[in-house]
Design an enzyme around this catalytic site. Structure first.
Site, mmCIF file in Angstrom:
data_model
loop_
_atom_site.group_PDB
_atom_site.id
_atom_site.type_symbol
_atom_site.label_atom_id
_atom_site.label_comp_id
_atom_site.label_asym_id
_atom_site.label_seq_id
_atom_site.Cartn_x
_atom_site.Cartn_y
_atom_site.Cartn_z
ATOM 1 N N ASP A 42 -22.667 28.589 5.131
ATOM 2 C CA ASP A 42 -22.818 27.572 4.086
ATOM 3 C C ASP A 42 -22.490 26.179 4.626
ATOM 4 O O ASP A 42 -22.666 25.172 3.935
ATOM 5 C CB ASP A 42 -22.023 27.923 2.819
ATOM 6 C CG ASP A 42 -20.545 28.065 3.066
ATOM 7 O OD1 ASP A 42 -20.091 27.886 4.216
ATOM 8 O OD2 ASP A 42 -19.810 28.365 2.093
ATOM 9 N N SER A 43 -22.081 26.112 5.915
ATOM 10 C CA SER A 43 -21.959 24.801 6.578
ATOM 11 C C SER A 43 -23.312 24.091 6.595
ATOM 12 O O SER A 43 -23.372 22.887 6.801
ATOM 13 C CB SER A 43 -21.436 24.958 8.011
ATOM 14 O OG SER A 43 -22.275 25.814 8.759
ATOM 15 N N ASP A 86 -23.865 33.565 4.466
ATOM 16 C CA ASP A 86 -22.700 33.241 3.637
ATOM 17 C C ASP A 86 -23.024 33.378 2.159
ATOM 18 O O ASP A 86 -24.096 32.938 1.708
ATOM 19 C CB ASP A 86 -22.247 31.791 3.900
ATOM 20 C CG ASP A 86 -21.124 31.705 4.898
ATOM 21 O OD1 ASP A 86 -20.469 32.730 5.172
ATOM 22 O OD2 ASP A 86 -20.892 30.594 5.426
ATOM 23 N N LYS A 116 -21.117 37.100 4.303
ATOM 24 C CA LYS A 116 -19.739 36.678 4.596
ATOM 25 C C LYS A 116 -19.184 35.982 3.364
ATOM 26 O O LYS A 116 -19.918 35.237 2.693
ATOM 27 C CB LYS A 116 -19.704 35.747 5.807
ATOM 28 C CG LYS A 116 -18.302 35.209 6.113
ATOM 29 C CD LYS A 116 -18.202 34.574 7.486
ATOM 30 C CE LYS A 116 -18.722 33.160 7.577
ATOM 31 N NZ LYS A 116 -18.091 32.198 6.646
ATOM 32 N N GLU A 118 -15.265 34.189 1.678
ATOM 33 C CA GLU A 118 -13.984 33.612 2.095
ATOM 34 C C GLU A 118 -12.810 34.152 1.267
ATOM 35 O O GLU A 118 -12.948 34.338 0.050
ATOM 36 C CB GLU A 118 -14.036 32.083 1.955
ATOM 37 C CG GLU A 118 -15.081 31.442 2.858
ATOM 38 C CD GLU A 118 -15.122 29.919 2.740
ATOM 39 O OE1 GLU A 118 -14.283 29.326 2.026
ATOM 40 O OE2 GLU A 118 -16.014 29.325 3.377
ATOM 41 N N GLU A 185 -10.344 30.970 11.121
ATOM 42 C CA GLU A 185 -10.681 29.571 11.426
ATOM 43 C C GLU A 185 -9.442 28.684 11.425
ATOM 44 O O GLU A 185 -8.638 28.716 10.476
ATOM 45 C CB GLU A 185 -11.708 29.062 10.387
ATOM 46 C CG GLU A 185 -12.116 27.610 10.618
ATOM 47 C CD GLU A 185 -13.356 27.187 9.842
ATOM 48 O OE1 GLU A 185 -13.993 28.039 9.183
ATOM 49 O OE2 GLU A 185 -13.672 25.985 9.888
HETATM 50 O O1 KIV Z 1 -20.391 28.172 7.286
HETATM 51 C C1 KIV Z 1 -20.109 28.318 8.480
HETATM 52 O O2 KIV Z 1 -20.778 27.823 9.395
HETATM 53 C C2 KIV Z 1 -18.930 29.116 8.797
HETATM 54 C C3 KIV Z 1 -18.400 29.066 10.204
HETATM 55 C C4 KIV Z 1 -17.618 27.828 10.407
HETATM 56 C C5 KIV Z 1 -17.579 30.262 10.513
HETATM 57 O O3 KIV Z 1 -18.402 29.759 7.949
#
Ligand code: KIV
Length: 272
Positions: A42-43, A86, A116, A118, A185
């Site tokens: 989600d970055s 994510d 993924k 959090e 992280e």
């Molecule tokens: O969203 C992302 O790119 C991440 C990485 C920083 C692990 O969660």
């Protein structure tokens, strides 16, 4: 590549490489570079969509980008990296049914084969257990969890004994709930190596030192393309300036050509 392969890699001591991608071009680059896992993180809200945080990105947008990433791979399906997508903010915090629907749509309508999410709060653990029971592989994410930026900022996590104990407990809870790997992280110290040795699932670090089973990076950070470089993720090249300078040079040559009366006076470089 399948989630279970990563557990085998840990057992064999082979370092797992996870790189992010957000479209077909970035996917083909990280695939060709040899990533084991491609994370549609989600970055991308910040990297590709220009947001200040990861919070605004939606499930539909993540799906759109995950589909583009899948289309970017060129190797035979059996040789392709595992795509993990994510679950964005608010897609798994509002109940298990909503989380299953969000994760299910990502796996159903794109080439993602895992999600993924959090944290390891009680509700999150219940969501993970449910997803895993429904056949959806889950990667956990602890330490600096960017979806909680308004609560914890972007600073290094687990700096005191109490939060270190909590992080350890959270990691074991994620393993028990059925996660096939955990991202850690912006956390340093003995805690990371302790966790690596105690967990049977891979611990994948970013800003967590070298004593991890694998490393994950935001590809745009590694290539020097992002606006703000995190202190724990150094750029390999000055990608942004390289691109700007190359394009500037090309634009100059086009203008020179426009102004010059004859073809012969075009400078040395061949036309692209
Ligand atoms: O969203 C992302 O790119 C991440 C990485 C920083 C692990 O969660």
């Amino acid at each position: 590549m399948r989630p279970a392969d990563l557990i085998r890699f840990k057992q064999k001591g082979r370092t797992i490489i996870v790189l992010t991608a957000w479209d077909s071009i970035s996917a083909s680059i990280v695939e060709k570079a040899g990533a084991d896992v491609v994370l549609v993180g989600d970055s991308l809200a910040m990297v590709a969509l220009g947001h200040e945080t990861t919070l605004p990105v939606t499930v539909d947008q993540m799906l759109h980008h995950a589909q583009a990433v899948g289309r970017g791979f060129t190797s035979a399906i059996k040789d392709q990296p595992l795509i993990v997508c994510d679950l964005p903010f608010l897609s798994y915090q509002c109940g298990e049914d909503k989380a299953v629907a969000a994760a299910g749509s990502l796996l159903k309508d794109s080439c993602a084969a895992a999600v993924k999410l959090e944290g390891a709060e009680l509700e999150t653990i219940s969501v993970i257990k449910r997803l895993v029971r429904m056949g959806i592989p889950v990667m956990g994410h602890l330490g600096l969890t960017p979806q909680s930026v308004h609560q914890i900022g972007y600073r290094r996590q687990a700096q005191d004994l109490r939060s270190q104990e909590k992080l350890k407990e959270d990691a074991f809870q994620l393993e028990k709930a059925g996660c096939f790997a955990v991202v850690i992280e912006h956390v340093m110290g003995d805690l990371v190596s302790h966790l690596r040795h105690k967990l049977s699932i891979p611990l994948i670090g970013i800003g967590a030192g070298n004593d991890c089973d694998g490393q994950v990076r935001v590809t745009a950070d590694l290539l020097g393309l992002t606006k703000e470089q995190p202190p724990f993720s150094k750029a390999l090249i000055e990608g942004h300036s390289i691109c700007v300078d190359s394009l500037k040079d090309w634009i100059q040559r086009q203008r020179f050509q426009e102004e010059s009366p004859t073809k012969e006076s075009i400078p040395e470089k061949p036309d692209c």
